[in-house]
Design an enzyme around this catalytic site. Structure first.
Site, PDB file in Angstrom:
ATOM      1  N   VAL A   1       0.844  -1.205   0.000  1.00  0.00           N
ATOM      2  CA  VAL A   1       0.000   0.000   0.000  1.00  0.00           C
ATOM      3  C   VAL A   1       0.879   1.254   0.000  1.00  0.00           C
ATOM      4  O   VAL A   1       0.377   2.367   0.077  1.00  0.00           O
ATOM      5  CB  VAL A   1      -0.926  -0.001   1.239  1.00  0.00           C
ATOM      6  CG1 VAL A   1      -1.855  -1.206   1.217  1.00  0.00           C
ATOM      7  CG2 VAL A   1      -0.141   0.041   2.546  1.00  0.00           C
TER       8      VAL A   1
ATOM      9  N   HIS B   1      -4.463  -4.270  -2.092  1.00  0.00           N
ATOM     10  CA  HIS B   1      -4.870  -3.919  -0.725  1.00  0.00           C
ATOM     11  C   HIS B   1      -5.045  -2.431  -0.519  1.00  0.00           C
ATOM     12  O   HIS B   1      -5.102  -1.978   0.630  1.00  0.00           O
ATOM     13  CB  HIS B   1      -3.844  -4.477   0.280  1.00  0.00           C
ATOM     14  CG  HIS B   1      -3.772  -5.972   0.267  1.00  0.00           C
ATOM     15  ND1 HIS B   1      -2.672  -6.673   0.676  1.00  0.00           N
ATOM     16  CD2 HIS B   1      -4.669  -6.893  -0.155  1.00  0.00           C
ATOM     17  CE1 HIS B   1      -2.896  -7.970   0.541  1.00  0.00           C
ATOM     18  NE2 HIS B   1      -4.098  -8.131   0.025  1.00  0.00           N
TER      19      HIS B   1
ATOM     20  N   CYS C   1     -14.278   8.185   2.436  1.00  0.00           N
ATOM     21  CA  CYS C   1     -15.362   8.588   3.342  1.00  0.00           C
ATOM     22  C   CYS C   1     -16.415   7.477   3.344  1.00  0.00           C
ATOM     23  O   CYS C   1     -17.036   7.217   2.308  1.00  0.00           O
ATOM     24  CB  CYS C   1     -16.003   9.893   2.869  1.00  0.00           C
ATOM     25  SG  CYS C   1     -17.460  10.307   3.848  1.00  0.00           S
TER      26      CYS C   1
ATOM     27  N   CYS D   1     -18.600  16.057   4.346  1.00  0.00           N
ATOM     28  CA  CYS D   1     -19.695  15.808   5.301  1.00  0.00           C
ATOM     29  C   CYS D   1     -19.254  15.926   6.741  1.00  0.00           C
ATOM     30  O   CYS D   1     -20.064  15.829   7.663  1.00  0.00           O
ATOM     31  CB  CYS D   1     -20.285  14.405   5.052  1.00  0.00           C
ATOM     32  SG  CYS D   1     -19.213  13.048   5.573  1.00  0.00           S
TER      33      CYS D   1
ATOM     34  N   GLY E   1       9.120 -11.098  -2.680  1.00  0.00           N
ATOM     35  CA  GLY E   1       9.018 -10.442  -1.376  1.00  0.00           C
ATOM     36  C   GLY E   1       7.688 -10.602  -0.688  1.00  0.00           C
ATOM     37  O   GLY E   1       7.207  -9.666  -0.058  1.00  0.00           O
TER      38      GLY E   1
ATOM     39  N   SER F   1       5.370 -13.343   1.916  1.00  0.00           N
ATOM     40  CA  SER F   1       5.360 -14.567   2.731  1.00  0.00           C
ATOM     41  C   SER F   1       4.281 -15.529   2.238  1.00  0.00           C
ATOM     42  O   SER F   1       4.148 -16.635   2.735  1.00  0.00           O
ATOM     43  CB  SER F   1       5.117 -14.215   4.202  1.00  0.00           C
ATOM     44  OG  SER F   1       3.910 -13.475   4.310  1.00  0.00           O
TER      45      SER F   1
END
Ligand code: BV8
Length: 245
Positions: free
Chosen positions: A104, A120, A128, A152, A189, A191
């Site tokens: 991310v 992800h 929002c 908002c 890279g 797991s």
């Protein structure tokens, strides 16, 4: 030994028509971004269940945002490494190339990759929940924690897929389709324990792809991989790139 494997990997890539790459936190390790499950990993000092779940956010949005603000601060200071740059070069080199990432941190686009399937989400975006509006937010540190929606006034959340949450159907379907159709999938890279991302190399193998794993450590995928390169992404990827020339 590793020289032979590098050459075998380069040969497989050279003769492939469709290439996919799946990356995980390990490709950002050499940039200085902590992984999740390594010795100094994020989950060592924090419990995933306490921070990366909708329940954790509902319980304590301030704590969850403090964690992300801290990670954003870390990531803002780092640069893509030779592994990210190598993959950005491959996007230009190979006509049918799809990069799929679990990360991310935004380091693949920063390294020049133009089309990245971010399974992800993106730590540099907020969403929002009331309106569904996704906004880019690069404030480091966040001026207000937890941050609020400018429209908002409600709480916004990180635009990230937490444990127990579904991935964006369009993104995961595109990732599956590319994986199944690929002739070679390079897995770098990760797991290989978080699903559905970890199912992608299995789908690629079912589709007849050659699986190349780049990881200093063995993973549950290692026995399925056809070529296992035991090393760091920032070192191995440039070696494969050289062997391709
Ligand atoms: C879903 C966002 C359903 C957070 C993340 C039991 C069995 C199977 C599955 C499950 C189960 N129980 C629960 C599940 C499902 C769960 C899951 O898979 N859990 C795992 C832990 C068992 N999955 C989910 O919840 C997913 N959603 O299933 O939804 C659903 C369906 C419909 C409707 C409603 C619900 C959501 C998964 C996404 C979770 N979010 N991240 C955040 O980042 O803040 S996952 C998190 O782990 C990260 O995003 C990361 O990308 C991901 C995987 O970790 P890795 O990237 O692999 O990193 P890790 O540290 O683990 O490993 C690093 C590797 O790099 C190591 O191998 C290391 O050796 C290597 N390395 C180190 N240095 C280097 C290197 N490699 C190369 N070079 C180096 N220099």
């Amino acid at each position: 030994m590793i020289g032979d494997l590098i050459r075998r990997a380069a040969d497989a890539l050279r003769s492939a028509r469709r290439i996919t790459v799946l990356t995980g936190a390990g490709i950002s390790a050499e940039s200085g971004v902590p992984t999740f499950r390594g010795a100094e990993g994020l989950w060592r000092s924090f419990r995933a269940e306490d921070l990366a779940t909708p329940e954790a956010f509902a319980r304590d949005p301030k704590l969850v945002w403090e964690w992300y603000d801290w990670r954003r601060g870390l990531i803002a200071k780092v640069r893509p490494n030779a592994g990210h740059v190598g993959l950005a070069r491959w996007e230009a080199r190979f006509p049918d190339f799809v990069l799929i990432t679990q990360n991310v941190d935004g380091l693949h686009p920063l390294a020049g990759s133009k089309a990245v399937l971010e399974l992800h989400g993106d730590i540099w975006k907020t969403r929002c929940p009331a309106e569904g509006t996704v906004r880019e937010n690069k404030d480091v540190p966040l001026p207000e924690i937890p941050p609020r929606c400018p429209a908002c006034g409600g709480l916004v959340r990180p635009h990230i897929v937490w444990f127990g949450e579904a991935l964006d159907p369009a993104v995961i379907q595109a990732a599956y389709a590319a994986s199944r159709a690929s002739d070679v999938m390079v897995v770098v890279g990760t797991s290989a324990i978080v699903y559905p991302a970890a199912a992608l190399p299995l789908a690629a193998a079912e589709g007849g792809a050659t699986i190349i794993e780049i990881n200093p450590d063995p993973t549950p995928l290692s026995e399925q991989a056809h070529i296992t390169l035991r090393g760091k992404a920032g070192e191995i990827l440039p070696l494969i790139d050289q062997a391709l020339d």
